[in-house]
Motif scaffolding. Structure first.
Motif, PDB file in Angstrom:
ATOM      1  N   PHE A 235       1.205  -0.960   0.251  1.00  0.00           N
ATOM      2  CA  PHE A 235      -0.070  -0.027   0.152  1.00  0.00           C
ATOM      3  C   PHE A 235       1.305   1.289  -0.691  1.00  0.00           C
ATOM      4  O   PHE A 235       0.668   2.401   0.125  1.00  0.00           O
ATOM      5  CB  PHE A 235      -0.960   0.354   1.235  1.00  0.00           C
ATOM      6  N   SER A 236       2.168   1.256  -0.543  1.00  0.00           N
ATOM      7  CA  SER A 236       2.980   2.176  -0.334  1.00  0.00           C
ATOM      8  C   SER A 236       3.222   2.960  -1.443  1.00  0.00           C
ATOM      9  O   SER A 236       2.282   2.668  -2.282  1.00  0.00           O
ATOM     10  CB  SER A 236       4.599   2.359   0.185  1.00  0.00           C
ATOM     11  N   ASP A 237       2.745   4.820  -0.923  1.00  0.00           N
ATOM     12  CA  ASP A 237       2.781   5.665  -2.578  1.00  0.00           C
ATOM     13  C   ASP A 237       4.171   5.758  -3.300  1.00  0.00           C
ATOM     14  O   ASP A 237       4.357   5.832  -4.331  1.00  0.00           O
ATOM     15  CB  ASP A 237       2.342   7.084  -1.468  1.00  0.00           C
ATOM     16  N   VAL A 238       5.353   5.838  -2.538  1.00  0.00           N
ATOM     17  CA  VAL A 238       7.156   5.700  -3.402  1.00  0.00           C
ATOM     18  C   VAL A 238       7.301   3.885  -2.310  1.00  0.00           C
ATOM     19  O   VAL A 238       7.345   3.897  -1.172  1.00  0.00           O
ATOM     20  CB  VAL A 238       7.180   6.912  -2.723  1.00  0.00           C
ATOM     21  N   THR A 239       8.405   4.053  -3.229  1.00  0.00           N
ATOM     22  CA  THR A 239       9.055   2.762  -2.643  1.00  0.00           C
ATOM     23  C   THR A 239      10.330   3.251  -2.363  1.00  0.00           C
ATOM     24  O   THR A 239      11.097   2.563  -4.113  1.00  0.00           O
ATOM     25  CB  THR A 239       8.528   0.955  -3.647  1.00  0.00           C
ATOM     26  N   ILE A 240      11.834   3.264  -1.849  1.00  0.00           N
ATOM     27  CA  ILE A 240      12.658   2.988  -1.953  1.00  0.00           C
ATOM     28  C   ILE A 240      13.219   1.762  -3.168  1.00  0.00           C
ATOM     29  O   ILE A 240      13.264   0.521  -2.226  1.00  0.00           O
ATOM     30  CB  ILE A 240      14.003   3.103  -1.038  1.00  0.00           C
ATOM     31  N   ILE A 241      13.874   1.921  -3.834  1.00  0.00           N
ATOM     32  CA  ILE A 241      14.132   0.866  -5.054  1.00  0.00           C
ATOM     33  C   ILE A 241      15.932   0.529  -4.919  1.00  0.00           C
ATOM     34  O   ILE A 241      16.671   1.688  -5.554  1.00  0.00           O
ATOM     35  CB  ILE A 241      13.967   0.208  -6.538  1.00  0.00           C
ATOM     36  N   TRP A 242      16.293  -0.062  -3.917  1.00  0.00           N
ATOM     37  CA  TRP A 242      18.589  -0.254  -4.890  1.00  0.00           C
ATOM     38  C   TRP A 242      18.681  -1.376  -5.551  1.00  0.00           C
ATOM     39  O   TRP A 242      18.257  -2.541  -6.184  1.00  0.00           O
ATOM     40  CB  TRP A 242      18.866  -0.474  -3.237  1.00  0.00           C
ATOM     41  N   ALA A 243      18.901  -0.885  -6.733  1.00  0.00           N
ATOM     42  CA  ALA A 243      19.238  -1.792  -7.593  1.00  0.00           C
ATOM     43  C   ALA A 243      20.718  -1.032  -7.898  1.00  0.00           C
ATOM     44  O   ALA A 243      21.737  -0.192  -8.140  1.00  0.00           O
ATOM     45  CB  ALA A 243      18.739  -1.456  -9.205  1.00  0.00           C
ATOM     46  N   ARG A 244      21.620  -2.655  -9.046  1.00  0.00           N
ATOM     47  CA  ARG A 244      23.082  -2.263  -9.414  1.00  0.00           C
ATOM     48  C   ARG A 244      22.955  -2.083 -10.425  1.00  0.00           C
ATOM     49  O   ARG A 244      22.462  -2.524 -11.684  1.00  0.00           O
ATOM     50  CB  ARG A 244      23.573  -4.004  -9.571  1.00  0.00           C
ATOM     51  N   ASP A 245      23.433  -0.542 -10.704  1.00  0.00           N
ATOM     52  CA  ASP A 245      23.741  -0.444 -11.616  1.00  0.00           C
ATOM     53  C   ASP A 245      25.110  -1.162 -12.979  1.00  0.00           C
ATOM     54  O   ASP A 245      25.754  -1.438 -12.905  1.00  0.00           O
ATOM     55  CB  ASP A 245      24.528   0.646 -11.837  1.00  0.00           C
ATOM     56  N   LEU A 246      23.901  -1.300 -13.510  1.00  0.00           N
ATOM     57  CA  LEU A 246      25.071  -2.226 -15.193  1.00  0.00           C
ATOM     58  C   LEU A 246      26.379  -2.093 -15.728  1.00  0.00           C
ATOM     59  O   LEU A 246      26.938  -2.423 -16.338  1.00  0.00           O
ATOM     60  CB  LEU A 246      23.821  -2.824 -16.127  1.00  0.00           C
ATOM     61  N   ASP A 247      26.004  -0.582 -15.405  1.00  0.00           N
ATOM     62  CA  ASP A 247      27.311   0.243 -16.550  1.00  0.00           C
ATOM     63  C   ASP A 247      28.774   0.343 -15.415  1.00  0.00           C
ATOM     64  O   ASP A 247      29.754   0.433 -16.102  1.00  0.00           O
ATOM     65  CB  ASP A 247      27.209   1.299 -16.357  1.00  0.00           C
ATOM     66  N   ASP A 248      28.831   0.713 -14.270  1.00  0.00           N
ATOM     67  CA  ASP A 248      29.654   1.354 -13.433  1.00  0.00           C
ATOM     68  C   ASP A 248      29.365  -0.120 -12.305  1.00  0.00           C
ATOM     69  O   ASP A 248      30.103  -0.551 -11.163  1.00  0.00           O
ATOM     70  CB  ASP A 248      29.247   2.454 -12.507  1.00  0.00           C
ATOM     71  N   ASN A 249      28.296  -1.067 -11.909  1.00  0.00           N
ATOM     72  CA  ASN A 249      28.521  -2.193 -11.359  1.00  0.00           C
ATOM     73  C   ASN A 249      28.110  -1.885  -9.833  1.00  0.00           C
ATOM     74  O   ASN A 249      28.495  -2.173  -8.657  1.00  0.00           O
ATOM     75  CB  ASN A 249      29.248  -3.381 -11.305  1.00  0.00           C
ATOM     76  N   GLN A 250      27.235   0.156  -9.573  1.00  0.00           N
ATOM     77  CA  GLN A 250      27.540   0.264  -8.203  1.00  0.00           C
ATOM     78  C   GLN A 250      25.983   0.086  -7.689  1.00  0.00           C
ATOM     79  O   GLN A 250      24.886   0.275  -8.680  1.00  0.00           O
ATOM     80  CB  GLN A 250      28.054   1.634  -8.247  1.00  0.00           C
TER      81      GLN A 250
END
Length: 453
Positions: A235-250
């Motif tokens: 039921f959240s209005d905003v969700t913080i999603i953490w993901a790995r950047d494919l370009d710099d792997n960060q």
């Protein structure tokens, strides 16, 4: 001669109060001369004890208050205004949450009617300054986390996700524009947040490589992957999603708005713990997020760890609250539950269990108290927070186990609350980093060697 008269006088007094009919009946059952001879050999202490046992029942004794803060940390450490806020939150929990919590826990539903009432307490984002936040101490925040978990760990977790993980990510790592957009409405619970880090195959080892990916194309990021156990996600209005950047792997953070295309949430069913918390399995399928919704100061997992360090201290306080709720419930039960004609609290083995519980609880409280001091002084480290999480989550398990034990069969009934604390302690033990992961963080700090694989 005077001794003779004194003896006769005492004998007269004695015979005045003797019921000879009862004495005759008693003589048929026992050897009175032998009883009298035995009594004559008792010392003063033994006689006093016997008379106390034979005496008339005394007035109902006034029992000490049921108080889990044995060292009075709340009384001594908090300013008057902070203490007043703590008691205000406690009264709210006792009046509004406790009467309904077992019902919602059993149904695995969330009491949405509580959200505006919690908002009125004005405690969300407690330690942040600006954006409508109160700007109070980390110690005060820890105390309130304990107060919430003392009644229900699920409500405390909901609040921790909103105020700590979601708001904290934006407060610590967001741009000024992002802070202005989100924090005031989140502080008032007009906007609900979630925090998506854990994955189906990646839990506490998120630093080792997330499988959720992000790829930038122009001004748009495309996210793919899954997140699991995400509190408030349904039921959240905003969700913080953490993901790995494919370009710099960060690792980078993204603000994914409700209704975003390619963002789907499925409620996780059949949990045995934290059943009120609405945990979701998030699936991201080519989910597009604008660059302006990327957390601008989140550029590696070290930045993510800043949020976890802050909130891990709060989870340690939650463990204290869960243990305190179980201890106080068990203590109250043992003072009213009678066995063999006496409250079971009067028996040695029960008292031993209660003291063991209180010892663990007090050690946890004093450790977290010092942890919050370090946080307020700005010198809190990952290992400080991890040690508290390790110790408190382990000791909470012991406290709730003993609480269930002293309650016997009733300890597994939801109506006595302790069964809920027992179950919820298992979730505390695992989330915000398992015991093993947090132990390795501390181990690295004290040995100088990293044992992470």
């Amino acid at each position: 001669m005077s001794n003779l008269f004194s003896s006769l006088k005492n004998a007269y007094r004695l015979f005045k109060h003797v019921d000879f009919q009862k004495l005759e009946e008693l003589s048929k059952k026992v050897d009175l001369p032998k009883v009298v001879d035995s009594f004559s050999h008792l010392d003063e202490t033994q006689l006093n004890g016997l008379m106390k046992m034979l005496g008339t029942p005394s007035k109902k004794r006034e029992l000490p208050p049921i108080e889990g803060d044995f060292y009075h940390l709340g009384d001594e450490a908090l300013k008057d205004e902070d203490r007043a806020l703590q008691l205000k939150v406690r009264a709210f929990l006792e009046k509004e949450v406790k009467p309904i919590v077992n019902q919602y826990w059993l149904k695995a539903e969330f009491p949405f009617e509580l959200i505006p009432k919690i908002a009125e307490l004005n405690i969300c984002g407690l330690t942040y300054t600006g954006y409508g936040c109160p700007g109070r101490s980390n110690l005060m925040e820890g105390m309130l986390a304990m107060e919430m978990a003392r009644v229900d760990t699920s409500i405390s977790t909901f609040f921790g996700v909103q105020s700590g993980l979601a708001m904290g990510s934006i407060y610590l790592l967001g741009s000024e524009a992002q802070k202005q957009e989100w924090l005031p409405s989140m502080q008032q619970f007009k906007t609900i947040g979630a925090f998506g880090l854990t994955e189906p195959e990646v839990g506490s080892g998120a630093a080792g490589g997330l499988t959720t990916t992000a790829k930038r194309t122009g001004n748009t990021w495309v996210l793919n992957g899954q997140k699991k156990w995400i509190g408030n996600a349904t039921f959240s209005d905003v969700t913080i999603i953490w993901a790995r950047d494919l370009d710099d792997n960060q690792v980078k953070g993204f603000l994914v708005r409700k209704g975003a295309k390619g963002f789907a949430v499925e409620k996780i069913q059949d949990k045995m713990a934290l059943r009120i918390v609405q945990n979701g399995l998030i699936t991201l399928t080519n989910c597009e997020v604008n660059e302006e919704d990327r957390l601008q100061e989140a550029n590696s997992f070290k930045d993510t760890a800043k949020v976890l360090r802050m909130t891990r201290a709060g989870v340690a306080w939650q463990a204290v609250g869960c243990a305190r709720g179980a201890y106080e419930s068990a203590l109250a039960y043992t003072r009213t539950r009678k066995q063999f004609g006496k409250p079971i609290a009067s028996y040695q083995l029960i008292q031993n269990h209660l003291v063991e519980m209180l010892s663990n609880l007090t050690a946890m409280q004093t450790l977290c108290f010092r942890l919050s001091q370090l946080q307020d002084q700005g010198i809190l480290t990952d290992e400080h927070a991890s040690l508290a999480k390790v110790f408190c989550s382990m000791r909470t398990r012991d406290v709730v186990s003993r609480a269930r034990e002293v309650m016997g069969g009733n300890g597994i009934l939801l109506e006595y609350d302790v069964a809920r604390f027992v179950a919820d302690a298992e979730a505390i033990y695992s989330y915000e980093g398992t015991k093993e992961i947090n132990s390795l963080i501390v181990g690295r700090a004290i040995t100088g060697f990293s044992a992470f694989v």
